[in-house]
Design a protein around this motif. Structure first.
Motif, PDB file in Angstrom:
ATOM      1  N   TRP A   1       0.772  -1.133  -0.095  1.00 36.89           N
ATOM      2  CA  TRP A   1       0.102  -0.039   0.167  1.00 36.89           C
ATOM      3  C   TRP A   1       0.814   1.303   0.165  1.00 36.89           C
ATOM      4  CZ3 TRP A   1       1.303   3.066   4.257  1.00 36.89           C
ATOM      5  CH2 TRP A   1       1.707   1.858   5.443  1.00 36.89           C
ATOM      6  N   ILE A   2       0.393   2.339  -0.460  1.00 38.83           N
ATOM      7  CA  ILE A   2       0.727   3.824  -0.075  1.00 38.83           C
ATOM      8  C   ILE A   2      -0.101   4.660   0.123  1.00 38.83           C
ATOM      9  CG2 ILE A   2       2.439   3.624  -2.310  1.00 38.83           C
ATOM     10  CD1 ILE A   2       0.314   5.096  -3.737  1.00 38.83           C
ATOM     11  N   ARG A   3       0.405   5.776   0.831  1.00 38.47           N
ATOM     12  CA  ARG A   3      -0.541   6.610   1.587  1.00 38.47           C
ATOM     13  C   ARG A   3      -0.982   7.788   0.485  1.00 38.47           C
ATOM     14  NH1 ARG A   3      -0.705   7.167   7.381  1.00 38.47           N
ATOM     15  NH2 ARG A   3      -2.554   8.371   6.967  1.00 38.47           N
ATOM     16  N   LEU A   4      -2.027   8.023   0.279  1.00 31.17           N
ATOM     17  CA  LEU A   4      -2.761   9.013  -0.651  1.00 31.17           C
ATOM     18  C   LEU A   4      -3.667   9.732  -0.065  1.00 31.17           C
ATOM     19  CD1 LEU A   4      -2.665   7.543  -4.283  1.00 31.17           C
ATOM     20  CD2 LEU A   4      -1.079   9.259  -3.405  1.00 31.17           C
ATOM     21  N   ALA A   5      -3.996  11.018  -0.286  1.00 29.77           N
ATOM     22  CA  ALA A   5      -5.203  11.710   0.212  1.00 29.77           C
ATOM     23  C   ALA A   5      -6.170  11.351  -1.037  1.00 29.77           C
ATOM     24  CB  ALA A   5      -4.991  13.347   0.097  1.00 29.77           C
ATOM     25  N   GLU A   6      -7.473  11.424  -0.629  1.00 27.24           N
ATOM     26  CA  GLU A   6      -8.415  11.261  -1.339  1.00 27.24           C
ATOM     27  C   GLU A   6      -8.684  11.970  -2.735  1.00 27.24           C
ATOM     28  OE1 GLU A   6     -12.683  11.796  -2.982  1.00 27.24           O
ATOM     29  OE2 GLU A   6     -11.565  13.213  -1.478  1.00 27.24           O
ATOM     30  N   PRO A   7      -8.286  13.058  -2.583  1.00 28.33           N
ATOM     31  CA  PRO A   7      -8.344  14.111  -3.939  1.00 28.33           C
ATOM     32  C   PRO A   7      -7.261  13.468  -5.054  1.00 28.33           C
ATOM     33  CG  PRO A   7      -8.596  15.545  -2.182  1.00 28.33           C
ATOM     34  CD  PRO A   7      -8.339  14.183  -1.629  1.00 28.33           C
ATOM     35  N   ALA A   8      -5.902  13.082  -4.075  1.00 29.25           N
ATOM     36  CA  ALA A   8      -5.182  12.484  -5.111  1.00 29.25           C
ATOM     37  C   ALA A   8      -5.226  11.226  -5.631  1.00 29.25           C
ATOM     38  CB  ALA A   8      -3.579  12.423  -4.399  1.00 29.25           C
ATOM     39  N   LEU A   9      -6.147  10.422  -5.076  1.00 32.80           N
ATOM     40  CA  LEU A   9      -6.473   9.084  -5.328  1.00 32.80           C
ATOM     41  C   LEU A   9      -7.528   9.516  -6.547  1.00 32.80           C
ATOM     42  CD1 LEU A   9      -6.547   6.032  -5.312  1.00 32.80           C
ATOM     43  CD2 LEU A   9      -8.434   6.215  -3.354  1.00 32.80           C
ATOM     44  N   ARG A  10      -8.361  10.213  -6.397  1.00 35.98           N
ATOM     45  CA  ARG A  10      -9.308  10.640  -7.430  1.00 35.98           C
ATOM     46  C   ARG A  10      -8.587  10.930  -8.683  1.00 35.98           C
ATOM     47  NH1 ARG A  10     -14.785  10.508  -6.194  1.00 35.98           N
ATOM     48  NH2 ARG A  10     -15.261  10.561  -4.055  1.00 35.98           N
ATOM     49  N   ALA A  11      -7.738  11.759  -8.580  1.00 35.29           N
ATOM     50  CA  ALA A  11      -6.964  12.298  -9.729  1.00 35.29           C
ATOM     51  C   ALA A  11      -6.151  11.396 -10.340  1.00 35.29           C
ATOM     52  CB  ALA A  11      -6.130  13.551  -9.499  1.00 35.29           C
ATOM     53  N   LEU A  12      -5.652  10.320  -9.582  1.00 39.43           N
ATOM     54  CA  LEU A  12      -4.974   9.362 -10.176  1.00 39.43           C
ATOM     55  C   LEU A  12      -5.876   8.052 -10.967  1.00 39.43           C
ATOM     56  CD1 LEU A  12      -2.138   7.806 -10.229  1.00 39.43           C
ATOM     57  CD2 LEU A  12      -3.024   6.276  -8.081  1.00 39.43           C
ATOM     58  N   ALA A  13      -7.016   7.953 -10.593  1.00 37.57           N
ATOM     59  CA  ALA A  13      -8.138   7.127 -11.330  1.00 37.57           C
ATOM     60  C   ALA A  13      -9.061   7.787 -12.196  1.00 37.57           C
ATOM     61  CB  ALA A  13      -9.124   6.590 -10.164  1.00 37.57           C
ATOM     62  N   ALA A  14      -9.018   9.078 -12.340  1.00 41.53           N
ATOM     63  CA  ALA A  14      -9.881   9.704 -13.196  1.00 41.53           C
ATOM     64  C   ALA A  14      -9.470   9.568 -14.700  1.00 41.53           C
ATOM     65  CB  ALA A  14      -9.789  11.204 -12.940  1.00 41.53           C
ATOM     66  N   PRO A  15      -8.127   9.544 -15.092  1.00 39.46           N
ATOM     67  CA  PRO A  15      -7.717   9.235 -16.621  1.00 39.46           C
ATOM     68  C   PRO A  15      -8.255   7.914 -16.981  1.00 39.46           C
ATOM     69  CG  PRO A  15      -5.954  10.248 -15.531  1.00 39.46           C
ATOM     70  CD  PRO A  15      -6.956  10.040 -14.402  1.00 39.46           C
ATOM     71  N   LEU A  16      -8.366   6.991 -15.923  1.00 41.01           N
ATOM     72  CA  LEU A  16      -8.865   5.526 -16.459  1.00 41.01           C
ATOM     73  C   LEU A  16     -10.336   5.460 -16.480  1.00 41.01           C
ATOM     74  CD1 LEU A  16      -6.485   4.034 -14.083  1.00 41.01           C
ATOM     75  CD2 LEU A  16      -6.115   4.261 -16.666  1.00 41.01           C
ATOM     76  N   GLY A  17     -11.196   6.693 -16.281  1.00 40.14           N
ATOM     77  CA  GLY A  17     -12.537   6.367 -16.207  1.00 40.14           C
ATOM     78  C   GLY A  17     -13.122   5.972 -14.934  1.00 40.14           C
ATOM     79  N   VAL A  18     -12.470   5.944 -13.896  1.00 40.07           N
ATOM     80  CA  VAL A  18     -13.054   5.771 -12.512  1.00 40.07           C
ATOM     81  C   VAL A  18     -13.130   6.875 -11.901  1.00 40.07           C
ATOM     82  CG1 VAL A  18     -12.275   4.590 -10.417  1.00 40.07           C
ATOM     83  CG2 VAL A  18     -11.543   3.653 -12.684  1.00 40.07           C
TER      84      VAL A  18
END
Length: 115
Positions: free
Chosen positions: A65-82
């Motif tokens: 696992w890694i530590r990410l803030a919720e907005p960073a996780l959203r930004a990471l997943a958004a280009p994949l359509g998630v």
């Protein structure tokens, strides 16, 4: 009826957890990649846990696992359509058990004649 701002709404629609999340990752060609999961209805979702203990209880103690803030996780997943982030999922299917091949059953063939 007056429109409520997020500060006036007793149940804000966009809640964000306090602090960084523990996000499950898998090895990828350029380092680690966030694991994506599916909701019970089949929609893709990014997942984060509020504690390492919760992540280990759900995905096993060997899950990286890694530590990410919720907005960073959203930004990471958004280009994949998630577009969905699930925090502390309560239900998960157990890991599939290894398939043990069965010994072939003895088959008796007999000829059936029709009159």
């Amino acid at each position: 009826m007056p429109e409520l701002s997020c500060g006036d709404d007793p149940e804000p629609s966009d809640r964000s957890p306090a602090g960084p999340l523990f996000v499950p990752v898998r090895p990828g060609p350029a380092g680690c990649a966030a694991r994506l999961f599916r909701t019970p209805l089949g929609e893709r979702t990014a997942v984060g846990f509020t504690s390492a203990r919760g992540l280990a209880a759900t995905l096993g103690p060997d899950q990286a696992w890694i530590r990410l803030a919720e907005p960073a996780l959203r930004a990471l997943a958004a280009p994949l359509g998630v577009t969905t982030v699930t925090v502390d999922p309560q239900l998960s299917a157990p890991a599939p058990a290894p398939v043990v091949p069965l010994a072939p059953a003895a088959v008796s063939l007999r000829t059936v004649r029709t009159a």
